[in-house]
Design an enzyme around this catalytic site. Structure first.
Site, PDB file in Angstrom:
ATOM      1  N   PHE A   1     -13.774  16.960  -2.336  1.00 61.24           N
ATOM      2  CA  PHE A   1     -13.408  16.054  -3.417  1.00 61.24           C
ATOM      3  C   PHE A   1     -13.266  14.629  -2.894  1.00 61.24           C
ATOM      4  O   PHE A   1     -12.819  14.409  -1.757  1.00 61.24           O
ATOM      5  CB  PHE A   1     -12.098  16.489  -4.066  1.00 61.24           C
ATOM      6  CG  PHE A   1     -12.284  17.266  -5.334  1.00 61.24           C
ATOM      7  CD1 PHE A   1     -11.829  16.774  -6.540  1.00 61.24           C
ATOM      8  CD2 PHE A   1     -12.926  18.498  -5.322  1.00 61.24           C
ATOM      9  CE1 PHE A   1     -12.001  17.483  -7.724  1.00 61.24           C
ATOM     10  CE2 PHE A   1     -13.099  19.220  -6.487  1.00 61.24           C
ATOM     11  CZ  PHE A   1     -12.637  18.701  -7.697  1.00 61.24           C
TER      12      PHE A   1
ATOM     13  N   ASP B   1     -32.964  15.014 -12.428  1.00 60.43           N
ATOM     14  CA  ASP B   1     -31.955  14.969 -13.490  1.00 60.43           C
ATOM     15  C   ASP B   1     -30.840  13.972 -13.157  1.00 60.43           C
ATOM     16  O   ASP B   1     -29.677  14.228 -13.419  1.00 60.43           O
ATOM     17  CB  ASP B   1     -31.376  16.370 -13.683  1.00 60.43           C
ATOM     18  CG  ASP B   1     -30.504  16.458 -14.926  1.00 60.43           C
ATOM     19  OD1 ASP B   1     -30.744  15.693 -15.869  1.00 60.43           O
ATOM     20  OD2 ASP B   1     -29.574  17.280 -14.943  1.00 60.43           O
TER      21      ASP B   1
ATOM     22  N   GLU C   1     -22.647   6.873  -9.816  1.00 58.42           N
ATOM     23  CA  GLU C   1     -21.259   6.416  -9.765  1.00 58.42           C
ATOM     24  C   GLU C   1     -21.044   5.449  -8.616  1.00 58.42           C
ATOM     25  O   GLU C   1     -21.725   5.520  -7.582  1.00 58.42           O
ATOM     26  CB  GLU C   1     -20.301   7.602  -9.628  1.00 58.42           C
ATOM     27  CG  GLU C   1     -20.293   8.520 -10.839  1.00 58.42           C
ATOM     28  CD  GLU C   1     -19.138   9.498 -10.810  1.00 58.42           C
ATOM     29  OE1 GLU C   1     -18.099   9.188 -10.183  1.00 58.42           O
ATOM     30  OE2 GLU C   1     -19.262  10.573 -11.416  1.00 58.42           O
TER      31      GLU C   1
END
Length: 513
Positions: free
Chosen positions: A335, A402, A407
């Protein structure tokens, strides 16, 4: 007796012929290559412009056409058996970062603020876990969790800066991969986007609202978190040619390979990702507090433990993933810091694909689309367009069609790097140099990828056809760049500094047309 002598004679003649052939076709060419002086690869049309390959700051066109016997850029590997080590020892991987990091403004997180935030998160988790045990009448002798400053995930977060998610020489990444592979899980849950969609999705839709891959968030005993994507397809399964890019399953092994490729390309924009065999009973079902997640577990007729998504991805148990009987392989991606600490901007990709069965986007039908993009903010005055081109090259190599959004960390502004998440047109000089190097025999992309992936628990992560496809795609990229240089000139295609990168009328973006 004469017949036996003739048989022996024929056998000796046959062995002699085989030995001669081996000497002629294998040993003698190697001797010739050792004796042959260095020379430019045959067939290179750029002799007037090319310079010595040993200069890491020099572009060498048609680098991909080098013959197996020629010297690689930067010289030979001095007998080293590791192409990966040789690659990372090359001068291209040992140049200082530009611009150099000068202070706290170049780091993503303020360390003291981040540590206070993580301590509050740990304390909150301990309180909730205690309340859950009391409600369920569970007893546990485990002490409350403590935040360890030396935890690999903490050090990974604190090490993110404006150049990338980690530095080239950082030992933290290896430690983080090891911890994600080995630490026990203490909780499992759906991701936030899945929670938002539960009960609200429409299974009649062609395109699901959040992708087509079941994924879970796992938390480990050191309080680190990772996104778990389980295996949905075997490694040798190929996507049917009639499938649309928005229908095909994402591949867990592609997530692992994407991290290794990103590191080899020196982008450092993919979060550390590792493969792991997860016991879905002990490490997901028995540690989750989410009743919806608990309800989708079942035992198949083959006595395997399975689970499926309630609705966001596939609405039927036929799309479940199953252990064997409990173990299930998947990818674990570290993460990034919380959005509360490090806000991120999600930007639509200018070259987004159509998500209807017959539709086309403007860039597919408008020949002037690229010129228009170059004139509008933020693509007209920063490195943003060049970073998008880096992303397009990366996506082409991994076969990702795709990439609808990208970000960025808002702290680093318009010139910050793009984060390459969810990985199952003009070009930077630095990027081109790395691509050229990886086309050389001593640093061949498929070879260094194969070696890098050997460290993963799920090795072999990629099959040989996938590895060889990387080499073919790399050749396609280099031929395309060469064609653009011939058509538009080197100055218009290759960006080599802040002045060129800020030129809004540059022709370097023609590669994206």
């Amino acid at each position: 007796m004469p017949g036996l002598r003739r048989d022996r004679l024929l056998t000796l003649l046959l062995l002699g012929a085989l030995l001669s052939a081996d000497l002629y076709f294998h040993l003698w060419p190697q001797v010739q290559r050792q004796l042959r002086p260095r020379e430019r690869p045959r067939g290179c049309p750029c002799t007037g412009r090319a310079a010595a390959a040993s200069d890491p700051g020099t572009i060498v066109h048609n680098f991909s056409l080098a013959e197996p016997g020629t010297e690689p850029a930067g010289g030979s590997r001095s007998g080293s058996s590791s192409k990966l080590q040789a690659l990372f020892a090359h001068p291209l991987y040992n140049v200082p970062e530009e611009p150099p990091l000068v202070g706290a403004e170049d780091s993503l997180l303020a360390s003291q603020e981040a540590l206070r935030y993580y301590r509050r998160k740990v304390a909150r988790w301990n309180r909730r876990h205690k309340m859950y045990r009391e409600q369920m009448n569970l007893t546990s002798l485990d002490p409350p969790l403590q935040l360890r400053l030396e935890a690999s995930w903490v050090q990974f977060h604190l090490g993110i800066n404006r150049h990338g998610l980690y530095s080239r020489s950082s030992p933290v990444v290896s430690k983080l991969l090891q911890d994600m592979r080995n630490f026990p899980t203490i909780s499992a849950d759906y991701s936030q986007d899945e929670k938002a969609l539960l009960g609200a999705c429409d299974c009649t839709q062609i395109v699901k609202p959040s992708g087509v891959h079941l994924k879970l968030v796992l938390r480990f005993s050191d309080f680190g978190k990772a996104m778990f994507k389980p295996m949905r397809q075997q490694r040798d399964e190929e996507t049917p040619v009639d499938f649309f890019y928005f229908i095909d399953f994402q591949r867990h092994n592609a997530e692992i390979a994407a991290f290794h490729l990103d590191r080899i390309l020196d982008f450092r924009r993919v979060p550390p990702t590792v493969g792991r065999l997860v016991n879905v009973t002990k490490e997901i079902l028995e540690v989750t507090k989410n009743e919806i997640l608990q309800s989708v577990f079942f035992v198949s007729p083959a006595s395997n433990v399975c689970f499926f998504a309630k609705c966001p991805y596939m609405c039927k148990t036929e799309y479940a993933v199953c252990g064997n009987p409990h173990l299930l392989e998947g990818s674990l991606s570290a993460f990034l810091p919380s959005l509360n600490l490090a806000p991120r901007l999600s930007v639509p990709n200018p070259w987004i694909r159509s998500y209807t069965l017959a539709g086309k986007e403007e860039w597919e039908v408008n020949a002037l689309y690229c010129d228009t993009v170059k004139q509008i903010y933020p693509y007209n005055s920063s490195q943003r367009l060049l970073n998008v081109i880096d992303m397009a090259i990366f996506d082409f190599l991994i076969g990702n069609m795709d990439r609808h959004h990208y970000e960025m960390f808002t702290k680093f502004g318009d010139d910050g790097f793009l984060i390459h998440l969810d990985n199952a047109r003009g070009i930077k000089k630095k990027t081109l140099l790395h691509l050229q190097l990886l086309a050389q025999p001593d640093y061949r992309l498929s070879d260094v990828m194969r070696e890098s992936l050997l460290e993963d628990q799920l090795s072999p992560v990629l099959t040989e056809p996938h590895l060889l496809a990387l080499d073919r795609r790399l050749q396609t990229i280099l031929r395309t760049v060469e064609g653009c240089i011939v058509a538009h000139g080197e100055q218009s295609v290759i960006a080599d500094g802040p002045v060129e990168q800020s030129a809004p009328d540059s022709g370097r973006a023609n590669l994206t047309s």
